[in-house]
Design an enzyme around this catalytic site. Structure first.
Site, PDB file in Angstrom:
ATOM      1  CB  SER A   9      -0.896   0.014   1.240  1.00 34.37           C
ATOM      2  OG  SER A   9      -1.512   1.277   1.356  1.00 34.37           O
ATOM      3  CG  HIS A  34      -4.270  -1.320  -1.357  1.00 35.60           C
ATOM      4  ND1 HIS A  34      -5.436  -1.973  -1.696  1.00 35.60           N
ATOM      5  CD2 HIS A  34      -4.581  -0.505  -0.334  1.00 35.60           C
ATOM      6  CE1 HIS A  34      -6.424  -1.551  -0.902  1.00 35.60           C
ATOM      7  NE2 HIS A  34      -5.920  -0.658  -0.057  1.00 35.60           N
ATOM      8  CG  ASP A  36      -5.212   2.855   1.218  1.00 36.69           C
ATOM      9  OD1 ASP A  36      -6.181   2.084   1.127  1.00 36.69           O
ATOM     10  OD2 ASP A  36      -4.110   2.512   1.664  1.00 36.69           O
ATOM     11  CG  MET A  38      -8.223   7.899   2.738  1.00 37.19           C
ATOM     12  SD  MET A  38      -7.191   8.061   4.187  1.00 37.19           S
ATOM     13  CE  MET A  38      -6.301   6.495   4.132  1.00 37.19           C
ATOM     14  CG  HIS A  67      -9.543   0.726  -0.132  1.00 39.49           C
ATOM     15  ND1 HIS A  67      -8.897   0.460   1.062  1.00 39.49           N
ATOM     16  CD2 HIS A  67     -10.864   0.761   0.160  1.00 39.49           C
ATOM     17  CE1 HIS A  67      -9.801   0.368   2.028  1.00 39.49           C
ATOM     18  NE2 HIS A  67     -11.000   0.545   1.514  1.00 39.49           N
ATOM     19  CG  MET A  69     -11.277   3.824   2.565  1.00 42.73           C
ATOM     20  SD  MET A  69      -9.718   3.849   3.451  1.00 42.73           S
ATOM     21  CE  MET A  69      -8.605   3.877   2.072  1.00 42.73           C
ATOM     22  CG  MET A 138     -11.593  -1.713   5.637  1.00 44.65           C
ATOM     23  SD  MET A 138     -10.053  -1.242   4.833  1.00 44.65           S
ATOM     24  CE  MET A 138      -9.067  -0.676   6.205  1.00 44.65           C
ATOM     25  CG  ASP A 172      -6.392  -2.461   3.406  1.00 43.47           C
ATOM     26  OD1 ASP A 172      -5.258  -2.223   3.847  1.00 43.47           O
ATOM     27  OD2 ASP A 172      -7.091  -1.623   2.792  1.00 43.47           O
TER      28      ASP A 172
HETATM   29  C1  DX5 Z   1      -6.219   2.138   5.783  1.00 37.80           C
HETATM   30  C2  DX5 Z   1      -5.892   1.666   4.384  1.00 37.80           C
HETATM   31  C3  DX5 Z   1      -4.837   0.648   4.313  1.00 37.80           C
HETATM   32  C4  DX5 Z   1      -3.490   1.085   4.836  1.00 37.80           C
HETATM   33  C5  DX5 Z   1      -2.863  -0.106   5.479  1.00 37.80           C
HETATM   34  O1  DX5 Z   1      -7.312   2.985   5.731  1.00 37.80           O
HETATM   35  O2  DX5 Z   1      -7.060   1.120   3.765  1.00 37.80           O
HETATM   36  O3  DX5 Z   1      -4.690   0.163   2.975  1.00 37.80           O
HETATM   37  O4  DX5 Z   1      -2.628   1.561   3.833  1.00 37.80           O
HETATM   38  O5  DX5 Z   1      -1.729   0.313   6.156  1.00 37.80           O
HETATM   39  P1  DX5 Z   1      -0.924  -0.649   7.146  1.00 37.80           P
HETATM   40  O6  DX5 Z   1      -0.514  -1.855   6.337  1.00 37.80           O
HETATM   41  O7  DX5 Z   1       0.191   0.207   7.573  1.00 37.80           O
HETATM   42  O8  DX5 Z   1      -1.874  -1.034   8.245  1.00 37.80           O
HETATM   43 ZN    ZN Z   2      -6.723   0.208   1.728  1.00 40.54          ZN
END
Ligand code: DX5
Ligand code: ZN
Length: 222
Positions: A9, A34, A36, A38, A67, A69, A138, A172
């Site tokens: 990620s 991956h 993220d 947001m 992903h 969010m 998650m 994840d």
């Molecule tokens: C959190 C993300 C994850 C994040 C995971 O909201 O969806 O993908 O990058 O990070 P680690 O592996 O550090 O928990």
């Molecule tokens: Zn994620």
């Protein structure tokens, strides 16, 4: 067993050299990246947008597991599809017609994914199993990297695996050497890891270690 997929990620990458970090992960044997996304509403944080996906698409050849969010994914899928996201994942808790958005993603010939927050019961996914190419559990509260794995998610992973032996099931949040094994035992075959892989002294060795551990542990507690 379904194919193992390991996805660093890039939320945990060095943001000052993001293209090089994407290439470093690809060279280390990552099967996909991956990303993220947001919106500061669905989760309290902001991260990256379509331009970062576009940058990653130009930097590497591996798939970009994107992903979302976000509260209103229906307003954003077009921009991420254009930028080169694929697969594209939305949350089952989003404020949208979940099935319509999944269908729209597939209509554009992308893999569609559905994500579930830690508190959401696994049953929330069941109506959509025919509409998805991957499901993402998650295992932390979404919004930040570097949090501790929530083990209560594991029985949900096992339950879905029993129902869907061939489905791509992703985990994840808080993935490290130990939690990789737990998630694999419960039937996950896609693994997202940010802090663990980008923080590793040797990402290539760590990905190889993960792959072997998953192969060995897969399905033992399903
Ligand atoms: C959190 C993300 C994850 C994040 C995971 O909201 O969806 O993908 O990058 O990070 P680690 O592996 O550090 O928990
Ligand atoms: Zn994620």
């Amino acid at each position: 067993m379904p194919k193992i997929v390991i996805m660093p990620s890039i939320l945990a990458a060095d943001m000052g050299r993001l293209a090089e970090e994407c290439q470093r992960a690809e060279a280390a044997g990552a099967d996909a990246l991956h990303l993220d996304i947001m919106d500061g509403h669905f989760v309290p944080n902001l991260s990256m947008g379509p331009d970062v996906v576009k940058m990653a698409r130009a930097a590497v050849k591996i798939p970009l597991d994107t992903h979302l969010m976000v509260t209103h994914p229906q307003n954003m899928t077009a921009a991420f599809i254009k930028a080169g996201a694929n697969p594209l994942l939305i949350h089952v808790e989003a404020q949208c017609d979940v099935r319509a958005v999944l269908h729209d993603i597939r209509k554009h010939k992308l893999r569609a994914g559905l994500t579930l927050n830690p508190e959401t019961p696994v049953e929330a996914l069941f109506p959509y199993l025919a509409d998805v190419d991957e499901v993402l559990f998650m295992s932390v509260h979404p919004g930040y990297g570097g949090q501790a794995f929530i083990p209560q998610v594991l029985p949900k992973v096992a339950e879905l695996r029993r129902r869907a032996p061939e489905l791509d099931i992703s985990i994840d949040g808080g993935i490290n050497r130990a939690t990789t094994i737990q998630a694999a035992e419960h039937g996950a075959n896609l693994f997202v890891a940010g802090t663990y892989l980008f923080g590793a002294a040797d990402m290539q060795a760590e990905i190889a270690h993960m792959r072997a551990a998953i192969q060995n542990a897969y399905g033992k507690k399903v």
